[in-house]
Design an enzyme around this catalytic site. Structure first.
Site, short mmCIF file in Angstrom:
data_model
loop_
_atom_site.label_atom_id
_atom_site.label_comp_id
_atom_site.label_asym_id
_atom_site.label_seq_id
_atom_site.Cartn_x
_atom_site.Cartn_y
_atom_site.Cartn_z
N GLU A 60 -27.09 17.45 11.98
CA GLU A 60 -28.31 18.21 12.27
C GLU A 60 -28.22 18.78 13.69
O GLU A 60 -27.80 18.10 14.62
CB GLU A 60 -29.54 17.30 12.16
CG GLU A 60 -30.86 18.00 12.47
CD GLU A 60 -32.05 17.07 12.49
OE1 GLU A 60 -33.18 17.56 12.34
OE2 GLU A 60 -31.86 15.84 12.65
N LYS A 133 -35.74 22.36 6.62
CA LYS A 133 -36.26 20.98 6.69
C LYS A 133 -37.70 20.93 6.20
O LYS A 133 -38.58 21.66 6.69
CB LYS A 133 -36.17 20.48 8.14
CG LYS A 133 -36.53 19.01 8.32
CD LYS A 133 -36.25 18.61 9.76
CE LYS A 133 -36.48 17.11 9.98
NZ LYS A 133 -36.12 16.71 11.36
N CYS A 174 -32.53 15.02 8.01
CA CYS A 174 -33.08 13.96 8.85
C CYS A 174 -34.32 13.29 8.23
O CYS A 174 -34.19 12.49 7.32
CB CYS A 174 -33.38 14.49 10.25
SG CYS A 174 -33.49 13.18 11.49
#
Length: 349
Positions: A60, A133, A174
């Site tokens: 990331e 995300k 994440c």
């Protein structure tokens, strides 16, 4: 009943071209020098390909430091390829080395909004999928630390699952790993169900709307029931890739736990890739590292520590079939007590 526990019912992915291959997780050290980061990532990808990796994963936010207030300075417009050096490099290196590349994530600037975005490239160098995300990380310990992504970033709106030369891959970034529902959805999704719905809707386009839905739903249910007769075949994604950057506190407590839980719950592979923490940094946010590969029984196949390194390990999709035959969770689900409903109808990117 197990057949009612997921709506639509799980469907099988296409057979991957290869069922056993090497994956490389490039846990690289990130600096404030964007050009250096791009060149360094290229080198690690090329090294991994020379060692036989067919799938390479980056961390990331690998092209710049993970400082929320500075992300916009490093952001790229992914749709404007000529002005997008990070994406241009990923496309070129995937093509030159004939690999599938999950390009970690970079800050993306689009229509005045800032996203945390992962791009997936095929061996032909073409962009196969783009994942923004979904779950933004807002974390605060009063008087100690505060980190609020929602103050700077815009959340994505669609899950991403993509068919590649190395199987069907779900993508999360994440904090997406903290949500088991997303992994369950990836464990169920595929393309064929969507195609059946679209075709049947076209046939009945002039009918009453309610009847259109009822009729093509009957077709979907009939098809799904036939698929479920093959009780243990692989359904949905073979692998979920999570580029991530957990911090030193959440990383130690949760990073490995989340990986193993997502893999074991859905009986598939989970790969994670994080930046290496900089031992000389004075930044408020220090990453945990510990990139890894987890198998479909929740077993740790390979993992890194804090240092910069490339983890290379073998993925063997036959293990998915093996564990699902020995522990058939899909046919043990109690659909009369709980259901997972895919509200987007199984659309795959």
């Amino acid at each position: 009943m197990a057949s009612d526990a997921r709506i639509p019912a799980p469907i099988p992915p296409p057979q991957p071209k290869i069922s056993k291959f090497k994956i490389a997780l490039c846990q690289l050290l990130v600096t404030p020098d964007k050009e250096r980061n791009i060149a360094h990532a290229r080198k690690l990808i090329e090294d991994a390909a020379r060692k036989g990796a067919k799938l390479v994963v980056l961390p990331e936010i690998w092209n710049c430091p993970l400082s929320l207030k500075n992300l916009s300075k490093y952001a790229e417009d992914i749709d404007a390829e000529a002005a997008c050096p990070s994406i241009s490099m990923l496309s070129e290196v995937a093509f030159r080395n004939g690999i599938t590349l999950v390009g970690g994530s970079i800050p993306e600037l689009s229509a005045g909004q800032l996203f945390n975005t992962c791009c997936v490239f095929g061996p032909d160098g073409k962009l196969k999928a783009k994942h923004r995300k979904l779950h933004l990380f807002d974390f605060e310990v009063p008087g100690e630390v505060a980190f609020r992504e929602s103050d700077f970033l815009t959340a994505g709106e669609e899950p991403t699952i993509v068919d590649t030369d190395v199987g069907r891959i779900g993508i999360g970034i994440c904090h997406d790993i903290r949500f088991p529902e997303l992994a369950m959805l990836y464990g169920s999704r595929g393309r064929s169900l969507t195609q059946n719905r679209e075709a049947y809707t076209q046939i009945y386009i002039n009918e009453d709307e309610t009847e259109v839905w009822m009729m093509h739903w009957r077709v979907v249910r009939w098809t799904s029931t036939n698929w479920l007769q093959q009780k243990h075949q692989v359904k949905g994604a073979h692998l979920i890739c999570y580029p991530g950057a957990f911090n030193m506190s959440t990383g130690e407590l949760l990073w490995e736990l989340m990986q193993r839980a997502r893999a074991a719950d859905n009986q598939l592979f989970v790969a994670t890739c994080a930046p290496a923490p900089d031992p000389n940094t004075s930044a408020d946010y220090i990453t945990w590292g510990h990139s890894g590969l987890v198998g479909p029984f929740g077993e740790i196949i390979a993992t890194a520590g804090h240092e910069e390194t490339t983890v290379i390990a073998e993925v063997d999709y036959s293990l998915i079939q093996f564990h699902r035959e020995n522990l058939p969770l899909e046919v043990q689900r109690q659909g009369d007590m709980y259901k997972m409903v895919d509200v987007l109808g199984g659309n795959a990117q």
